[in-house]
Enzyme design. Structure first.
Site, PDB file in Angstrom:
ATOM      1  N   CYS A   3       0.956  -1.203  -0.007  1.00 54.73           N
ATOM      2  CA  CYS A   3      -0.123  -0.267   0.066  1.00 54.73           C
ATOM      3  C   CYS A   3       0.858   1.364  -0.007  1.00 54.73           C
ATOM      4  CB  CYS A   3      -1.028   0.027   1.114  1.00 54.73           C
ATOM      5  SG  CYS A   3      -0.426  -0.067   2.711  1.00 54.73           S
ATOM      6  N   ASN A   6       2.407   1.502   4.204  1.00 55.54           N
ATOM      7  CA  ASN A   6       2.577   0.150   4.970  1.00 55.54           C
ATOM      8  C   ASN A   6       2.527   0.174   6.698  1.00 55.54           C
ATOM      9  OD1 ASN A   6       5.438  -2.074   5.738  1.00 55.54           O
ATOM     10  ND2 ASN A   6       3.356  -2.482   5.306  1.00 55.54           N
ATOM     11  N   CYS A   8      -1.660   0.908   7.367  1.00 55.49           N
ATOM     12  CA  CYS A   8      -2.925   0.695   7.522  1.00 55.49           C
ATOM     13  C   CYS A   8      -3.424  -0.779   6.525  1.00 55.49           C
ATOM     14  CB  CYS A   8      -3.737   1.374   6.883  1.00 55.49           C
ATOM     15  SG  CYS A   8      -3.671   3.259   7.780  1.00 55.49           S
ATOM     16  N   ARG A   9      -3.436  -0.433   5.349  1.00 59.30           N
ATOM     17  CA  ARG A   9      -3.634  -1.796   4.543  1.00 59.30           C
ATOM     18  C   ARG A   9      -2.931  -2.948   4.425  1.00 59.30           C
ATOM     19  NH1 ARG A   9      -5.160   2.140  -0.162  1.00 59.30           N
ATOM     20  NH2 ARG A   9      -3.362   3.005   0.737  1.00 59.30           N
ATOM     21  N   SER A  10      -1.664  -2.702   3.922  1.00 57.27           N
ATOM     22  CA  SER A  10      -0.883  -3.798   3.690  1.00 57.27           C
ATOM     23  C   SER A  10      -0.537  -4.674   4.732  1.00 57.27           C
ATOM     24  CB  SER A  10       0.216  -3.538   2.898  1.00 57.27           C
ATOM     25  OG  SER A  10       1.113  -2.717   3.437  1.00 57.27           O
ATOM     26  N   ASP A 116      -8.284   3.668   0.932  1.00 55.95           N
ATOM     27  CA  ASP A 116      -7.137   4.227   1.914  1.00 55.95           C
ATOM     28  C   ASP A 116      -7.860   4.801   3.142  1.00 55.95           C
ATOM     29  OD1 ASP A 116      -5.134   5.626   3.466  1.00 55.95           O
ATOM     30  OD2 ASP A 116      -4.409   6.565   2.188  1.00 55.95           O
TER      31      ASP A 116
HETATM   32  P1  4NP Z   1      -1.606   2.838   4.104  1.00 60.13           P
HETATM   33  O1  4NP Z   1      -2.535   4.266   4.593  1.00 60.13           O
HETATM   34  O2  4NP Z   1      -1.221   3.228   2.784  1.00 60.13           O
HETATM   35  O3  4NP Z   1      -3.006   1.878   3.880  1.00 60.13           O
HETATM   36  O4  4NP Z   1      -0.913   2.334   4.959  1.00 60.13           O
HETATM   37  C1  4NP Z   1      -1.645   5.491   4.683  1.00 60.13           C
HETATM   38  C2  4NP Z   1      -1.045   5.479   5.907  1.00 60.13           C
HETATM   39  C3  4NP Z   1      -0.354   6.755   6.026  1.00 60.13           C
HETATM   40  C4  4NP Z   1      -0.629   7.777   5.265  1.00 60.13           C
HETATM   41  C5  4NP Z   1      -1.160   7.626   3.873  1.00 60.13           C
HETATM   42  C6  4NP Z   1      -2.049   6.306   4.033  1.00 60.13           C
HETATM   43  N1  4NP Z   1       0.007   8.881   5.232  1.00 60.13           N
HETATM   44  O5  4NP Z   1      -0.135  10.037   4.585  1.00 60.13           O
HETATM   45  O6  4NP Z   1       0.850   9.193   6.369  1.00 60.13           O
END
Ligand code: 4NP
Length: 148
Positions: A3, A6, A8-10, A116
């Site tokens: 993602c 790294n 939240c989703r992955s 996201d």
């Molecule tokens: P992820 O979510 O891609 O599912 O881990 C996010 C986590 C942090 C951020 C964006 C998306 N950020 O902008 O910090």
């Protein structure tokens, strides 16, 4: 599992798929960005995993690297921007062919995205858990029952 951050989703996808397969399968996750290198998963991802009996609290964020194309047979991305960012690093058709939208395991060819959830509320995490669980169930079944 790839993602953006790294956190939240992955990592959630990593924990879910690990729970469905034995240690014979090497399963990992990474972000296309480097801003959460070494970070634990988001507390809302840890909480939704815990709700469904999984402990992802020990995972640590890392950035996707080109050698991941050599280390893994399949690279599952969550959304189109992850897809573009990973494809940019590919060196060959073999690399490009490894990159798949994870929800295509449920809805073939649709390129649907796992949204996201970072800026949303807790319901977003329940939603992505359900999507990822369904996709990982199909991934695990395919790995266990197909020989390709
Ligand atoms: P992820 O979510 O891609 O599912 O881990 C996010 C986590 C942090 C951020 C964006 C998306 N950020 O902008 O910090």
């Amino acid at each position: 599992m790839v993602c953006l951050g790294n956190i939240c989703r992955s990592p959630l996808a990593e924990g879910i798929l690990k729970s469905k397969l034995s240690n014979d399968f090497i399963i990992d996750s990474a972000g296309t960005a480097n801003y959460h290198k070494g970070s634990s998963p988001d507390k809302r991802s840890i909480a939704i995993a815990k709700k469904y009996g999984l402990d992802i609290s020990n995972l640590k964020g890392r950035q996707f690297v080109i050698s991941d194309f050599d280390s893994f047979d399949f690279i599952y991305v969550m959304d189109e921007s992850n897809y573009q960012n990973v494809i940019k690093l590919g060196r060959s058709k073999e690399d490009f062919d490894k990159v798949k939208y994870i929800l295509n395991e449920v809805y073939p060819g649709k390129n649907f995205e796992v949204p996201d959830p970072y800026y949303g509320g807790d319901q977003g995490f329940e939603n992505i858990y359900q999507m990822l669980n369904e996709a990982c169930e199909n991934i695990a079944n395919n790995l266990l029952h197909n020989n390709d």
